[in-house]
Structures are given as C-alpha cells and as structure tokens.
Design a protein around this motif. Structure first.
Motif, mmCIF file in Angstrom:
data_model
loop_
_atom_site.group_PDB
_atom_site.id
_atom_site.type_symbol
_atom_site.label_atom_id
_atom_site.label_comp_id
_atom_site.label_asym_id
_atom_site.label_seq_id
_atom_site.Cartn_x
_atom_site.Cartn_y
_atom_site.Cartn_z
ATOM 1 N N GLY A 105 -22.083 -26.228 16.697
ATOM 2 C CA GLY A 105 -21.087 -26.234 17.760
ATOM 3 C C GLY A 105 -20.815 -27.610 18.320
ATOM 4 N N THR A 106 -21.350 -28.660 17.676
ATOM 5 C CA THR A 106 -21.150 -30.043 18.122
ATOM 6 C C THR A 106 -20.417 -30.821 17.038
ATOM 7 N N LEU A 107 -19.283 -31.410 17.403
ATOM 8 C CA LEU A 107 -18.513 -32.219 16.464
ATOM 9 C C LEU A 107 -18.569 -33.667 16.915
ATOM 10 N N LEU A 108 -19.325 -34.466 16.186
ATOM 11 C CA LEU A 108 -19.488 -35.873 16.533
ATOM 12 C C LEU A 108 -18.321 -36.700 16.038
ATOM 13 N N PHE A 109 -17.850 -36.427 14.804
ATOM 14 C CA PHE A 109 -16.752 -37.189 14.212
ATOM 15 C C PHE A 109 -15.635 -36.239 13.811
ATOM 16 N N GLY A 110 -14.524 -36.292 14.531
ATOM 17 C CA GLY A 110 -13.424 -35.367 14.286
ATOM 18 C C GLY A 110 -12.320 -35.906 13.401
ATOM 19 N N ASP A 111 -12.312 -37.200 13.147
ATOM 20 C CA ASP A 111 -11.281 -37.780 12.285
ATOM 21 C C ASP A 111 -11.776 -37.873 10.843
ATOM 22 N N GLY A 112 -10.833 -38.121 9.932
ATOM 23 C CA GLY A 112 -11.193 -38.273 8.533
ATOM 24 C C GLY A 112 -11.900 -39.583 8.262
ATOM 25 N N TRP A 113 -12.433 -39.703 7.052
ATOM 26 C CA TRP A 113 -13.142 -40.910 6.619
ATOM 27 C C TRP A 113 -12.352 -41.590 5.517
ATOM 28 N N ASP A 114 -12.267 -42.921 5.566
ATOM 29 C CA ASP A 114 -11.567 -43.704 4.560
ATOM 30 C C ASP A 114 -12.560 -44.529 3.756
ATOM 31 N N TYR A 157 -12.867 -44.630 30.449
ATOM 32 C CA TYR A 157 -13.052 -44.292 29.034
ATOM 33 C C TYR A 157 -13.613 -45.486 28.267
ATOM 34 N N VAL A 158 -13.064 -46.671 28.533
ATOM 35 C CA VAL A 158 -13.520 -47.880 27.828
ATOM 36 C C VAL A 158 -14.988 -48.150 28.131
ATOM 37 N N ARG A 159 -15.347 -48.050 29.391
ATOM 38 C CA ARG A 159 -16.749 -48.314 29.756
ATOM 39 C C ARG A 159 -17.691 -47.312 29.104
ATOM 40 N N HIS A 160 -17.284 -46.049 29.061
ATOM 41 C CA HIS A 160 -18.179 -45.050 28.453
ATOM 42 C C HIS A 160 -18.190 -45.180 26.930
ATOM 43 N N ALA A 161 -17.104 -45.670 26.340
ATOM 44 C CA ALA A 161 -17.107 -45.907 24.894
ATOM 45 C C ALA A 161 -18.196 -46.898 24.518
ATOM 46 N N ARG A 162 -18.475 -47.845 25.393
ATOM 47 C CA ARG A 162 -19.536 -48.814 25.127
ATOM 48 C C ARG A 162 -20.904 -48.139 25.156
ATOM 49 N N ALA A 178 -13.083 -35.505 27.351
ATOM 50 C CA ALA A 178 -14.214 -34.695 26.875
ATOM 51 C C ALA A 178 -15.440 -35.547 26.598
ATOM 52 N N GLY A 179 -15.226 -36.783 26.144
ATOM 53 C CA GLY A 179 -16.344 -37.651 25.807
ATOM 54 C C GLY A 179 -17.142 -38.109 27.001
ATOM 55 N N LEU A 180 -16.556 -38.068 28.194
ATOM 56 C CA LEU A 180 -17.284 -38.488 29.389
ATOM 57 C C LEU A 180 -18.456 -37.562 29.685
ATOM 58 N N GLU A 181 -18.404 -36.352 29.145
ATOM 59 C CA GLU A 181 -19.481 -35.388 29.384
ATOM 60 C C GLU A 181 -20.706 -35.665 28.517
ATOM 61 N N TRP A 182 -20.571 -36.532 27.519
ATOM 62 C CA TRP A 182 -21.679 -36.833 26.619
ATOM 63 C C TRP A 182 -22.529 -37.950 27.208
ATOM 64 N N ARG A 196 -10.764 -27.503 17.130
ATOM 65 C CA ARG A 196 -10.194 -26.537 18.065
ATOM 66 C C ARG A 196 -11.254 -25.625 18.674
ATOM 67 N N THR A 197 -12.286 -25.284 17.912
ATOM 68 C CA THR A 197 -13.205 -24.236 18.357
ATOM 69 C C THR A 197 -14.604 -24.714 18.742
ATOM 70 N N ALA A 198 -15.034 -25.882 18.298
ATOM 71 C CA ALA A 198 -16.389 -26.337 18.622
ATOM 72 C C ALA A 198 -16.526 -26.525 20.133
ATOM 73 N N PRO A 199 -17.600 -26.029 20.733
ATOM 74 C CA PRO A 199 -17.783 -26.173 22.184
ATOM 75 C C PRO A 199 -17.900 -27.624 22.632
ATOM 76 N N ARG A 200 -18.449 -28.484 21.768
ATOM 77 C CA ARG A 200 -18.634 -29.889 22.157
ATOM 78 C C ARG A 200 -18.010 -30.786 21.107
ATOM 79 N N VAL A 201 -17.005 -31.550 21.519
ATOM 80 C CA VAL A 201 -16.315 -32.490 20.636
ATOM 81 C C VAL A 201 -16.280 -33.832 21.342
ATOM 82 N N LEU A 202 -16.773 -34.876 20.675
ATOM 83 C CA LEU A 202 -16.832 -36.186 21.306
ATOM 84 C C LEU A 202 -15.440 -36.719 21.633
ATOM 85 N N SER A 203 -14.532 -36.638 20.672
ATOM 86 C CA SER A 203 -13.198 -37.198 20.875
ATOM 87 C C SER A 203 -12.161 -36.127 20.546
#
Length: 387
Positions: A341-350, A283-288, A366-370, A26-33
């Motif tokens: 202030g950068t969150l690369l991985f916002g989901d949990g890990w299994d 989004y798909v193209r930038h995910a690559r 938001a990820g298009l800005e990276w 919610r608060t990090a200025p830069r979040v990949l996803s």
C-alpha cells in the motif's frame, strides 16, 4: 477480426505496467508524489467546483476570447512577477515560440541561444525552426545551468538567450544567484535579450532566497506554467513589457491560441496561485529531507550504487538513479504498492545505458506526511525487491 478474450495469450491478458502503475497511484493509501493531475475526471471536476468560488465571482459572465476571468488571471500574473503585463496562452510551447518570434523581429536576429537540454530542444520536435523561423544555437551541452562563460563563448551573434529555470532534464537544476546574474549580464554585453523559460519558476524562490518579482526582473520576458507546479488544468502565461504582450496577443491569434472559452483552465490557475504557490517553499524544504532519507535508506539496504541528483534538491522535484534496468525498477515500485500500500516511486524509469536508470520524483502535499523514517523504511523495502 477482434479476438475473443480466450484467444489472447496469458501475457496479453495481464495488465500492462502502465495500467498497474496508474492503478497503484490511484489506489495506494500512501504515495510519496501524487500530483492532482493524476486524478479521475470526477476528482478533477469536484476539486475545481470546490475551489472556484474562492478565487472568482462565479456570477460574472463566462469569458469570451480571453476577457473576464482570463483577463483577471493575466493581471494576477503580471502583479506576481512585477511586469507591465501578461498574456494567457493555452500551452507553453506556443507562448515561448511567440515570445522569441517577437524578440527576433525586434532585434533583427532569429538566432536563439539555449541549452542543449532545454525543453524546446528535447521535447518540442524542433518547433522553433519548423514553425517559427527561429534558429536554435546551443550555448552549452553540459548537464548544468548556463554560465556567463558559456554565453561569452558563443562564436556568433544571437538575438536572444533563453534560460530554463530550473533545467528539468539536468535534474531540475538552478544556478546560484551569482551565476544567473552573470549569464544575464553576459547576454546584455552581447546585445541579446533574455527570456526565462520559467515553467517551474514558481518553485525557485526558496533556492534563490528572493521573491518572484526580483527573479523575473532579470529577464526581458518570462513564461510560466499553470499546471507543472500549481496543479492547474493547463495553460501558461507570457509576462513582460506591455508592448511585447500586445504583439504576442496578435501572434497568439495567428497561431490558433485565442480559444473561445478558457474559464475552467483560468479558474484552476487562479486556485493554484492561491492554494499551491504559498506552499511551494515548504515542498522544496521537505524535498531536501526526503532526498537525504532516500540516500540513507539505500545505503542501509546495501545498494552498490545509488544517487539522488542533486543531493540537495533545488526545487521540490529531483532525480533518483539506480544501477538496474528500467523494467526491474518499475516492477519493484509497482509490486511494493500492490503488496504494502506504499508507492515510493510513481513515475516511469528511463534507461541511461545497460543496468543504469533514473526516475523523477518529488514532494507535493501528500509527501509532507512522510517523515524521514517513513522514507528510509520505504527505500529499504523497495531495495529488497530488486533481487
């Protein structure tokens, strides 16, 4: 007795990992996803209020039991998928049970062939058999899409073949167009109907290089979600022949899915179709680009083993595998956000065994800005926090 704060241990007073992750997202200025669904109630309501006038006449009466704006959404989905009709459902779980129940009555065979990693098998508590009288038959256990050979290898007749596109729990994988048409043809040869679990089908056009209506035309019925790719508040649709859709409406009522008013969900779905659907190929193209940059960053950091799966994402979501326990990775991800202030991985890990874990990530607005350099730098910094 409710303990006083002073009675709690230091560990109990410390925010949980889930709370820290939510705060970071919610608060990090830069979040990949950063999916819109993670927003506060105020943010969600504000977004809907801003978008709604652009997609529907708000001076029209509110819907009652599926008319009005809900009917307009159904027509829009049928048009996009090139089907005769579509019907709104509050959940995809209900939509697919109803669809396959209707097909079972028509074919006289309640057996449904599906992948062992498909959503009904992994995430729905055996709803097919427990609620709808259907009998799941595993067509493949391999972590890849179903093939024609898998279908030909079934050792009993089935009434329907359900294909999840993409197969989320295998890494959001899609077959090639030839593999998909081959599996569909194999089902037809066995006189089975074909149903697409297309919760994220909206994302598949870039991979297949074909429009939605051409993809949907392969199946006898298609389910799509309004929140997984489109950012809606919820809801789903079942699309197919008009006679099937009418029968599905009856079963929707029996299952308790004909809700009195659904205009917030319907409006958010229409907004997603207008705003997000056209952006999904980007989004798909930038995910690559992001996936390649993550591999490069981990290699630069000297991680002994790291994997992005698939190496070239099929959709805008994919998996990241690293040789550490989930707790170590979760702490590093949140601490990176808290300290930089950068969150690369916002989901949990299994966990997938001692010292091996994976997470899901992807690209949205938001990820298009990276840039690729942004991702590589963040991956190197993240790796340095693993110790």
């Amino acid at each position: 007795m409710i303990p006083r704060m002073s009675d709690k241990t230091e560990d109990e007073q410390r925010p949980s990992m889930r709370e820290r992750r939510r705060t970071a997202i919610r608060t990090a200025p830069r979040v990949l996803s950063r999916g819109g669904w993670r927003g506060t109630l105020r943010e969600r309501l504000t977004g809907l209020t801003e978008a709604a006038p652009e997609v529907y006449d708000l001076d029209e009466p509110a819907d009652i039991y599926g008319d009005g704006v809900v009917s307009a959404l159904e027509r829009r989905v049928a048009e996009l998928l090139g089907t005769e009709a579509a019907v709104f459902f509050p959940t995809g779980t209900m939509a697919q049970q109803v669809a396959l129940r209707c097909w079972a009555a028509r074919t006289g065979n309640p057996a449904v062939a599906l992948h062992a990693l498909s959503h009904p098998e992994v995430h729905e508590r055996h709803a097919f058999s427990q609620v709808s009288g259907l009998r799941p038959v595993t067509v493949s256990q391999e972590p890849r899409p179903v093939t024609a050979a898998d279908v030909h290898g079934l050792d009993e007749p089935v009434g329907a073949l359900m294909l999840e596109l993409p197969l989320r729990d295998a890494g959001f994988l899609l077959p090639s167009w030839e593999e998909l048409t081959g599996a569909v043809d194999a089902a037809r040869e066995r006189e089975a109907v074909v149903h697409f679990d297309g919760a994220r089908l909206w994302e598949a056009t870039e991979h297949f290089g074909r429009p939605l209506e051409e993809i949907a035309a392969l199946a006898d019925s298609v389910y799509v979600s309004f929140y997984k790719s489109l950012g809606g508040l919820g809801g789903a649709a079942l699309a197919g022949p008009a006679s099937l859709v009418e029968e599905a409406r009856t079963w929707r009522h029996r299952y308790g899915g004909t809700v009195f008013q659904q205009f917030p969900t319907a409006l958010s779905a229409l907004a997603g179709l207008d705003r997000e659907l056209p952006r999904l190929p980007e989004y798909v193209r930038h995910a690559r680009v992001v996936a390649a940059a993550l591999r490069e960053g981990f290699a630069e950091a000297g991680l002994p083993w790291a994997r992005v799966h698939p190496e070239v994402p099929h959709t805008h979501d994919f998996q990241v595998w690293l040789p550490f326990d989930p707790e170590v990775l979760a702490e590093a991800a949140v601490r990176q956000a808290e300290e930089t202030g950068t969150l690369l991985f916002g989901d949990g890990w299994d966990s997938r065994g001692p010292g091996l874990s994976f997470t899901e990530t992807g690209v949205r607005a938001a990820g298009l800005e990276w840039t690729a350099r942004d991702v590589r730098d963040a991956a190197v910094d993240f790796a340095g926090r693993l110790g």
